[in-house]
Scaffold this active site. Structure first.
Site, PDB file in Angstrom:
ATOM      1  N   ASN A  13       0.907  -1.169   0.000  1.00 51.37           N
ATOM      2  CA  ASN A  13       0.000   0.000   0.000  1.00 51.37           C
ATOM      3  C   ASN A  13       0.930   1.199   0.000  1.00 51.37           C
ATOM      4  O   ASN A  13       1.688   1.377   0.965  1.00 51.37           O
ATOM      5  CB  ASN A  13      -0.858  -0.071   1.254  1.00 51.37           C
ATOM      6  CG  ASN A  13      -1.835   1.070   1.426  1.00 51.37           C
ATOM      7  OD1 ASN A  13      -2.230   1.330   2.557  1.00 51.37           O
ATOM      8  ND2 ASN A  13      -2.257   1.727   0.363  1.00 51.37           N
ATOM      9  N   GLN A  46      -2.194   6.638  -1.562  1.00 50.19           N
ATOM     10  CA  GLN A  46      -2.501   7.816  -0.753  1.00 50.19           C
ATOM     11  C   GLN A  46      -1.323   8.799  -0.787  1.00 50.19           C
ATOM     12  O   GLN A  46      -0.163   8.377  -0.838  1.00 50.19           O
ATOM     13  CB  GLN A  46      -2.783   7.439   0.719  1.00 50.19           C
ATOM     14  CG  GLN A  46      -4.177   6.940   0.973  1.00 50.19           C
ATOM     15  CD  GLN A  46      -4.342   5.438   0.724  1.00 50.19           C
ATOM     16  OE1 GLN A  46      -3.377   4.667   0.831  1.00 50.19           O
ATOM     17  NE2 GLN A  46      -5.551   5.024   0.383  1.00 50.19           N
ATOM     18  N   ASN A  64      -6.669  10.400  -0.368  1.00 51.56           N
ATOM     19  CA  ASN A  64      -6.789   9.202  -1.202  1.00 51.56           C
ATOM     20  C   ASN A  64      -6.438   9.543  -2.652  1.00 51.56           C
ATOM     21  O   ASN A  64      -6.437  10.719  -3.038  1.00 51.56           O
ATOM     22  CB  ASN A  64      -8.217   8.663  -1.154  1.00 51.56           C
ATOM     23  CG  ASN A  64      -8.485   7.840   0.087  1.00 51.56           C
ATOM     24  OD1 ASN A  64      -7.647   7.048   0.532  1.00 51.56           O
ATOM     25  ND2 ASN A  64      -9.667   8.020   0.647  1.00 51.56           N
ATOM     26  N   CYS A  73      -4.982   6.433   8.127  1.00 53.02           N
ATOM     27  CA  CYS A  73      -4.338   5.516   7.188  1.00 53.02           C
ATOM     28  C   CYS A  73      -3.304   4.723   7.974  1.00 53.02           C
ATOM     29  O   CYS A  73      -2.255   5.267   8.348  1.00 53.02           O
ATOM     30  CB  CYS A  73      -3.684   6.279   6.039  1.00 53.02           C
ATOM     31  SG  CYS A  73      -2.894   5.193   4.828  1.00 53.02           S
ATOM     32  N   ASN A  75      -1.336   1.995   7.273  1.00 53.25           N
ATOM     33  CA  ASN A  75      -0.023   1.686   6.682  1.00 53.25           C
ATOM     34  C   ASN A  75       0.840   2.942   6.593  1.00 53.25           C
ATOM     35  O   ASN A  75       2.047   2.896   6.881  1.00 53.25           O
ATOM     36  CB  ASN A  75      -0.206   1.067   5.296  1.00 53.25           C
ATOM     37  CG  ASN A  75      -0.717  -0.368   5.384  1.00 53.25           C
ATOM     38  OD1 ASN A  75      -0.263  -1.148   6.218  1.00 53.25           O
ATOM     39  ND2 ASN A  75      -1.689  -0.700   4.564  1.00 53.25           N
ATOM     40  N   ASN A 148     -11.438   5.991  10.536  1.00 58.70           N
ATOM     41  CA  ASN A 148     -12.154   6.069   9.254  1.00 58.70           C
ATOM     42  C   ASN A 148     -13.194   4.941   9.216  1.00 58.70           C
ATOM     43  O   ASN A 148     -13.149   4.026  10.009  1.00 58.70           O
ATOM     44  CB  ASN A 148     -11.164   5.996   8.084  1.00 58.70           C
ATOM     45  CG  ASN A 148     -10.299   4.722   8.131  1.00 58.70           C
ATOM     46  OD1 ASN A 148     -10.362   3.935   9.070  1.00 58.70           O
ATOM     47  ND2 ASN A 148      -9.495   4.526   7.095  1.00 58.70           N
ATOM     48  N   HIS A 150     -15.302   1.617   8.195  1.00 58.22           N
ATOM     49  CA  HIS A 150     -15.096   0.298   7.592  1.00 58.22           C
ATOM     50  C   HIS A 150     -16.343  -0.566   7.748  1.00 58.22           C
ATOM     51  O   HIS A 150     -17.014  -0.510   8.777  1.00 58.22           O
ATOM     52  CB  HIS A 150     -13.914  -0.427   8.254  1.00 58.22           C
ATOM     53  CG  HIS A 150     -12.584   0.145   7.865  1.00 58.22           C
ATOM     54  ND1 HIS A 150     -11.830  -0.355   6.829  1.00 58.22           N
ATOM     55  CD2 HIS A 150     -11.894   1.216   8.349  1.00 58.22           C
ATOM     56  CE1 HIS A 150     -10.721   0.357   6.711  1.00 58.22           C
ATOM     57  NE2 HIS A 150     -10.738   1.319   7.612  1.00 58.22           N
ATOM     58  N   ASN A 181     -14.877   1.990   3.521  1.00 59.27           N
ATOM     59  CA  ASN A 181     -13.879   1.002   3.091  1.00 59.27           C
ATOM     60  C   ASN A 181     -14.491  -0.384   3.237  1.00 59.27           C
ATOM     61  O   ASN A 181     -15.100  -0.676   4.280  1.00 59.27           O
ATOM     62  CB  ASN A 181     -12.627   1.120   3.974  1.00 59.27           C
ATOM     63  CG  ASN A 181     -11.926   2.461   3.803  1.00 59.27           C
ATOM     64  OD1 ASN A 181     -11.257   2.705   2.801  1.00 59.27           O
ATOM     65  ND2 ASN A 181     -12.092   3.353   4.773  1.00 59.27           N
ATOM     66  N   GLU A 198     -10.683  -0.122  -1.003  1.00 56.62           N
ATOM     67  CA  GLU A 198     -10.540   1.089  -0.205  1.00 56.62           C
ATOM     68  C   GLU A 198     -11.368   2.255  -0.747  1.00 56.62           C
ATOM     69  O   GLU A 198     -11.369   2.521  -1.968  1.00 56.62           O
ATOM     70  CB  GLU A 198      -9.077   1.532  -0.154  1.00 56.62           C
ATOM     71  CG  GLU A 198      -8.204   0.694   0.749  1.00 56.62           C
ATOM     72  CD  GLU A 198      -6.927   1.408   1.126  1.00 56.62           C
ATOM     73  OE1 GLU A 198      -6.936   2.647   1.171  1.00 56.62           O
ATOM     74  OE2 GLU A 198      -5.916   0.717   1.354  1.00 56.62           O
ATOM     75  N   CYS A 207      -4.348  -2.802   3.648  1.00 59.64           N
ATOM     76  CA  CYS A 207      -5.060  -1.678   4.259  1.00 59.64           C
ATOM     77  C   CYS A 207      -4.912  -1.826   5.768  1.00 59.64           C
ATOM     78  O   CYS A 207      -5.469  -2.769   6.358  1.00 59.64           O
ATOM     79  CB  CYS A 207      -6.537  -1.703   3.848  1.00 59.64           C
ATOM     80  SG  CYS A 207      -7.494  -0.337   4.557  1.00 59.64           S
ATOM     81  N   GLY A 208      -4.169  -0.914   6.379  1.00 56.03           N
ATOM     82  CA  GLY A 208      -3.884  -1.038   7.812  1.00 56.03           C
ATOM     83  C   GLY A 208      -5.121  -0.843   8.665  1.00 56.03           C
ATOM     84  O   GLY A 208      -5.399  -1.619   9.586  1.00 56.03           O
ATOM     85  N   THR A 209      -5.906   0.181   8.357  1.00 52.79           N
ATOM     86  CA  THR A 209      -7.125   0.406   9.136  1.00 52.79           C
ATOM     87  C   THR A 209      -8.139  -0.697   8.867  1.00 52.79           C
ATOM     88  O   THR A 209      -8.906  -1.072   9.757  1.00 52.79           O
ATOM     89  CB  THR A 209      -7.742   1.778   8.800  1.00 52.79           C
ATOM     90  OG1 THR A 209      -7.851   1.930   7.372  1.00 52.79           O
ATOM     91  CG2 THR A 209      -6.910   2.908   9.393  1.00 52.79           C
ATOM     92  N   GLY A 210      -8.103  -1.261   7.638  1.00 50.70           N
ATOM     93  CA  GLY A 210      -8.975  -2.403   7.341  1.00 50.70           C
ATOM     94  C   GLY A 210      -8.608  -3.612   8.178  1.00 50.70           C
ATOM     95  O   GLY A 210      -9.474  -4.319   8.699  1.00 50.70           O
TER      96      GLY A 210
HETATM   97  N1  LIG Z   1      -8.957   4.519   1.931  1.00 50.57           N
HETATM   98  C1  LIG Z   1      -8.956   4.891   3.353  1.00 50.57           C
HETATM   99  C2  LIG Z   1      -7.670   5.670   3.706  1.00 50.57           C
HETATM  100  C3  LIG Z   1      -6.441   4.812   3.608  1.00 50.57           C
HETATM  101  C4  LIG Z   1      -6.576   3.572   4.421  1.00 50.57           C
HETATM  102  C5  LIG Z   1      -5.525   2.495   4.159  1.00 50.57           C
HETATM  103  N2  LIG Z   1      -4.608   2.759   3.104  1.00 50.57           N
HETATM  104  C6  LIG Z   1      -4.813   2.147   5.444  1.00 50.57           C
HETATM  105  O1  LIG Z   1      -3.642   1.694   5.410  1.00 50.57           O
HETATM  106  O2  LIG Z   1      -5.453   2.286   6.520  1.00 50.57           O
HETATM  107  C7  LIG Z   1     -10.164   5.796   3.644  1.00 50.57           C
HETATM  108  O3  LIG Z   1     -10.651   6.434   2.705  1.00 50.57           O
HETATM  109  O4  LIG Z   1     -10.573   5.851   4.813  1.00 50.57           O
END
Ligand SMILES: N[C@H](CCC[C@H](N)C(=O)O)C(=O)O
Length: 263
Positions: A13, A46, A64, A73, A75, A148, A150, A181, A198, A207-210
């Site tokens: 990412n 990003q 984004n 974000c 990652n 964010n 999910h 997401n 995403e 996707c770290g937050t994912g």
């Molecule tokens: N697309 C995500 C932001 C980047 C999240 C992702 N790249 C990560 O590592 O968390 C959003 O719109 O909330």
């Protein structure tokens, strides 16, 4: 004017990161979108700008690839923590997070997850632990805000889901006023296999937050125990969380090159 940037990624990412702590940098959605373009720009999922902060060691702003500025974000947080070195408190629009640089990796305390329908946010009240909604074969998801928004679907085989088609339909569904997401997860022994569409960036390698949202949803449903490995196409993140605590995410952060671009 030429500006230096760092090209980095977290499990594929990828990010273009400007450090604007010494020299201010005015960023806007159109410029971010142009820079993120993989054909006519530098290319990234990003765009990140590091700025001074009044309340933390630094501020991280996130755009984004579609030019939308967002709150979190995971990652990129590890990449910024690696750049900052040692321990750092990082202000984001989603809250102040805490990073620790490791060797070619970082651990980030992403704060506590939120589950209220209006905190995701959703357009109307639903049980965010298992929402009574569906899109073709995807149904009964969890919804989690980790800075964010999910939505997390648990399926038998995440690799079999046509996420390139279903992802954008769910991302832009009116149920999600800020869009969302989209995570599709499968149990893989004690680990979880995850693919993510995403918001504002599409299918990414990781996707770290994912990974954080999926781990929290799985632990809440007793489908996994903390710490849990989340296996993404680009590699594995280890997520630790217990109810009432903040989420800790550990994984690789990689510096690829330093570049310059005319802005
Ligand atoms: N697309 C995500 C932001 C980047 C999240 C992702 N790249 C990560 O590592 O968390 C959003 O719109 O909330």
């Amino acid at each position: 004017m030429k500006r230096r940037f760092e090209k980095m990624h977290g499990l594929g990412n990828d990010f273009v990161i400007f450090d604007a702590r010494e020299t201010p940098l005015e960023m806007d959605g159109a410029t971010a979108r142009a820079l993120a373009d993989r054909h006519t720009g530098v290319g990234c999922d990003q765009l990140i700008v590091i700025e001074p902060s009044q309340i933390a060691d630094l501020r991280m702003r996130i755009w984004n690839a579609d030019g939308g500025e967002v709150e979190a974000c995971g990652n990129a947080s590890r990449c910024v923590a690696l750049l900052a070195g040692g321990h750092s408190r990082i202000e984001t629009a989603g809250g102040v997070i805490q990073g620790e640089a490791l060797d070619g990796a970082a651990e980030v305390d992403m704060g506590t997850p939120r589950f209220g329908w209006d905190e995701i946010p959703l357009a109307y009240p639903l049980d965010t632990a298992a929402m009574p909604v569906g899109w073709e074969d995807l149904h009964g998801p969890a919804a989690v805000n980790v800075g964010n928004p999910h939505v997390v679907f648990f399926v038998d085989d995440s690799g079999a889901v046509d996420l390139a088609r279903l992802g954008p339909a769910i991302e832009t569904d009116p149920l999600f006023p800020d869009r969302v997401n989209v995570n599709v997860a499968s149990l893989d022994g004690g680990a979880i296999r995850l693919r993510v569409w995403e918001r504002g960036a599409g299918l990414t390698q990781a996707c770290g937050t994912g990974a954080c949202a999926t781990a929290v949803a799985a632990i809440r449903r007793k489908l996994a125990a903390s710490p849990v490995d989340i296996r993404l196409p680009g590699g594995t993140l280890t997520i630790s969380w217990r109810p009432g605590e903040s989420i800790r995410m550990r994984g690789a952060a990689t510096h690829v090159f330093t570049g310059e671009v005319a802005l």
